[in-house]
Scaffold this motif. Structure first.
Motif, short mmCIF file in Angstrom:
data_model
loop_
_atom_site.label_atom_id
_atom_site.label_comp_id
_atom_site.label_asym_id
_atom_site.label_seq_id
_atom_site.Cartn_x
_atom_site.Cartn_y
_atom_site.Cartn_z
N THR A 65 43.69 71.38 64.44
CA THR A 65 44.29 71.74 63.15
C THR A 65 45.14 70.59 62.67
OG1 THR A 65 44.34 74.10 63.71
CG2 THR A 65 45.81 73.36 61.95
N SER A 69 47.42 69.01 56.20
CA SER A 69 46.40 69.36 55.22
C SER A 69 45.91 70.80 55.32
CB SER A 69 45.19 68.43 55.37
OG SER A 69 44.50 68.68 56.59
N GLU A 71 43.54 71.65 57.28
CA GLU A 71 42.16 71.59 57.72
C GLU A 71 42.07 71.87 59.22
OE1 GLU A 71 39.91 68.29 55.22
OE2 GLU A 71 41.86 67.57 55.91
N ASP A 77 33.48 67.54 64.36
CA ASP A 77 34.14 67.05 63.15
C ASP A 77 34.92 65.77 63.44
OD1 ASP A 77 33.50 69.26 61.33
OD2 ASP A 77 34.81 70.45 62.60
N HIS A 198 37.00 70.68 46.93
CA HIS A 198 36.97 71.92 47.70
C HIS A 198 35.64 72.59 47.45
CE1 HIS A 198 37.74 76.19 48.62
NE2 HIS A 198 38.62 75.73 49.48
N ARG A 217 35.79 74.91 52.58
CA ARG A 217 36.23 73.68 53.21
C ARG A 217 36.64 72.67 52.14
NH1 ARG A 217 31.34 72.64 57.58
NH2 ARG A 217 31.80 74.37 58.99
N MET A 219 37.73 68.35 51.48
CA MET A 219 37.71 67.01 52.05
C MET A 219 38.36 66.05 51.07
SD MET A 219 33.76 65.75 51.66
CE MET A 219 32.93 65.63 50.08
N SER A 262 46.12 75.55 50.37
CA SER A 262 46.63 76.10 51.62
C SER A 262 48.14 76.20 51.54
CB SER A 262 46.24 75.22 52.82
OG SER A 262 47.00 74.02 52.83
#
Length: 348
Positions: A65, A69, A71, A77, A198, A217, A219, A262
């Motif tokens: 985690t 961010s 994420e 990953d 997103h 998700r 990025m 988030s």
């Protein structure tokens, strides 16, 4: 030969510390975690990888985690981001090499293609954005309509992709599809530059999200930025989710808004120039409450008034779906400043 990505992820998790020492060499072990700056091996302590653990979910070994961010993911990953792989097959080749497993047919030398654009970078996000289609009248707009969101004015940072790539995680079914229709939202800075995207993967019939482990998700460079609706002004609203903020826009279409994606991002949101009052749409959970406290503290240091907007349910989209737009509008009227009620709230 091991073919399943979930099985490869499991084998990597069994060797989590060795994976971290190789691909996240700028970090270090602290207790049961490997600490580093981010998935691209930047020095720091924002990202933590669990080195031990049992069971499923984020508490298992190999799951990570990024506290900055929001994420999260698995060790596949990590390998993809640190190596800059443009396609998932290259990541599987690299993972097999690391685990000393036989390579798949078609990769006799184990070489991977040179990345033109590193996965997860702002450049990769911009490339996906340019390849997406206009949002108006798209199947993604139909999906939002099913969530009670029909007024899409000021939503130029939303687009649609008919077959957006989805990289399966260890939590997905082995035969999960790797391409789904998706709602694409651009994350921008205050100057309007795209710094990230997103993705919300959707079921082909647009009745809900795709049946995958992580249907949302993001990025790119997300921290401090967000998905913007309307032009900035002295009064704005900010919150976590896209659907949360779009639900508020059904009642207040003239108020500029930002979806930070988030709780961690919301707490770190950069304040637009000239902002005087910020309404914060808090998700009804401890993370949402904590994000408001941190954001309000930062706002106060800059003489910006922060006012919480509290949903009755988990978020404002749930409220919109449950009580309807008229009741949501009336409830918001009790939380806004009187001058803002007259200026922004739709009369019903």
């Amino acid at each position: 030969m091991i073919e399943s990505p979930s099985e490869i992820a499991r084998r990597l998790a069994e060797n989590a510390e060795a994976v971290c020492r190789h691909y996240l060499s700028n970090g270090r072990r602290e207790g049961h975690y490997w600490m580093v700056g981010d998935v691209r091996n930047t020095p720091g302590r924002s990202l933590y990888v669990r080195l031990t653990g049992h069971g499923e979910g984020r508490a298992s070994a190999g799951k990570w985690t990024d506290a900055a961010s929001g994420e999260h993911g698995d060790l596949l990953d990590i390998i993809a981001a640190s190596c800059g792989h443009p396609v998932f097959s290259d990541t599987l080749v690299e993972a097999r090499r690391f685990l000393s497993l036989p390579l798949k047919a078609g990769h006799p030398s184990g070489r991977t293609r040179r990345a033109r654009t590193n996965a997860g970078t702002p450049e990769a996000a911009q490339r996906l954005w340019t390849r997406s289609l206009p949002f108006g009248g798209s199947p993604a707009a139909a999906y939002l309509a099913g969530r009670g969101i029909t007024d899409l004015s000021g939503c130029e940072w939303l687009r649609f992709h008919a077959r957006c790539f989805y990289r399966p995680s260890a939590d997905d079914a082995p035969d999960v599809r790797t391409a789904w229709p998706a709602l694409i939202a651009a994350v921008t800075d205050e100057a309007g530059a795209v710094t990230g995207v997103h993705r919300t993967w959707l079921h082909p019939n647009m009745t809900g999200k795709a049946p995958v482990a992580t249907p949302r998700r993001a990025m790119g460079q997300l921290l401090g930025h967000g998905i913007r609706f309307g032009k900035t002004g002295p009064v704005m609203a900010a919150g976590e989710g896209i659907e949360t903020m779009l639900s508020l826009r059904q009642a207040m279409p003239g108020m500029p808004m930002i979806a930070a994606l988030s709780a961690a991002h919301l707490a770190a949101l950069e304040f637009p120039a000239g902002l005087k009052r910020l309404y914060v749409a808090c998700d009804n959970d401890p993370a949402g409450e904590g994000a408001f406290v941190r954001l309000a503290g930062r706002a106060g240091e800059q003489d910006i008034e922060a006012i919480a907007l509290l949903p009755q349910r988990d978020d404002f989209n749930s409220d919109l779906m449950a009580i309807g737009l008229d009741a949501l509008t009336a409830r918001l009227g009790t939380m806004l400043e009187t001058s803002d009620v007259a200026k922004y709230l739709q009369s019903r």
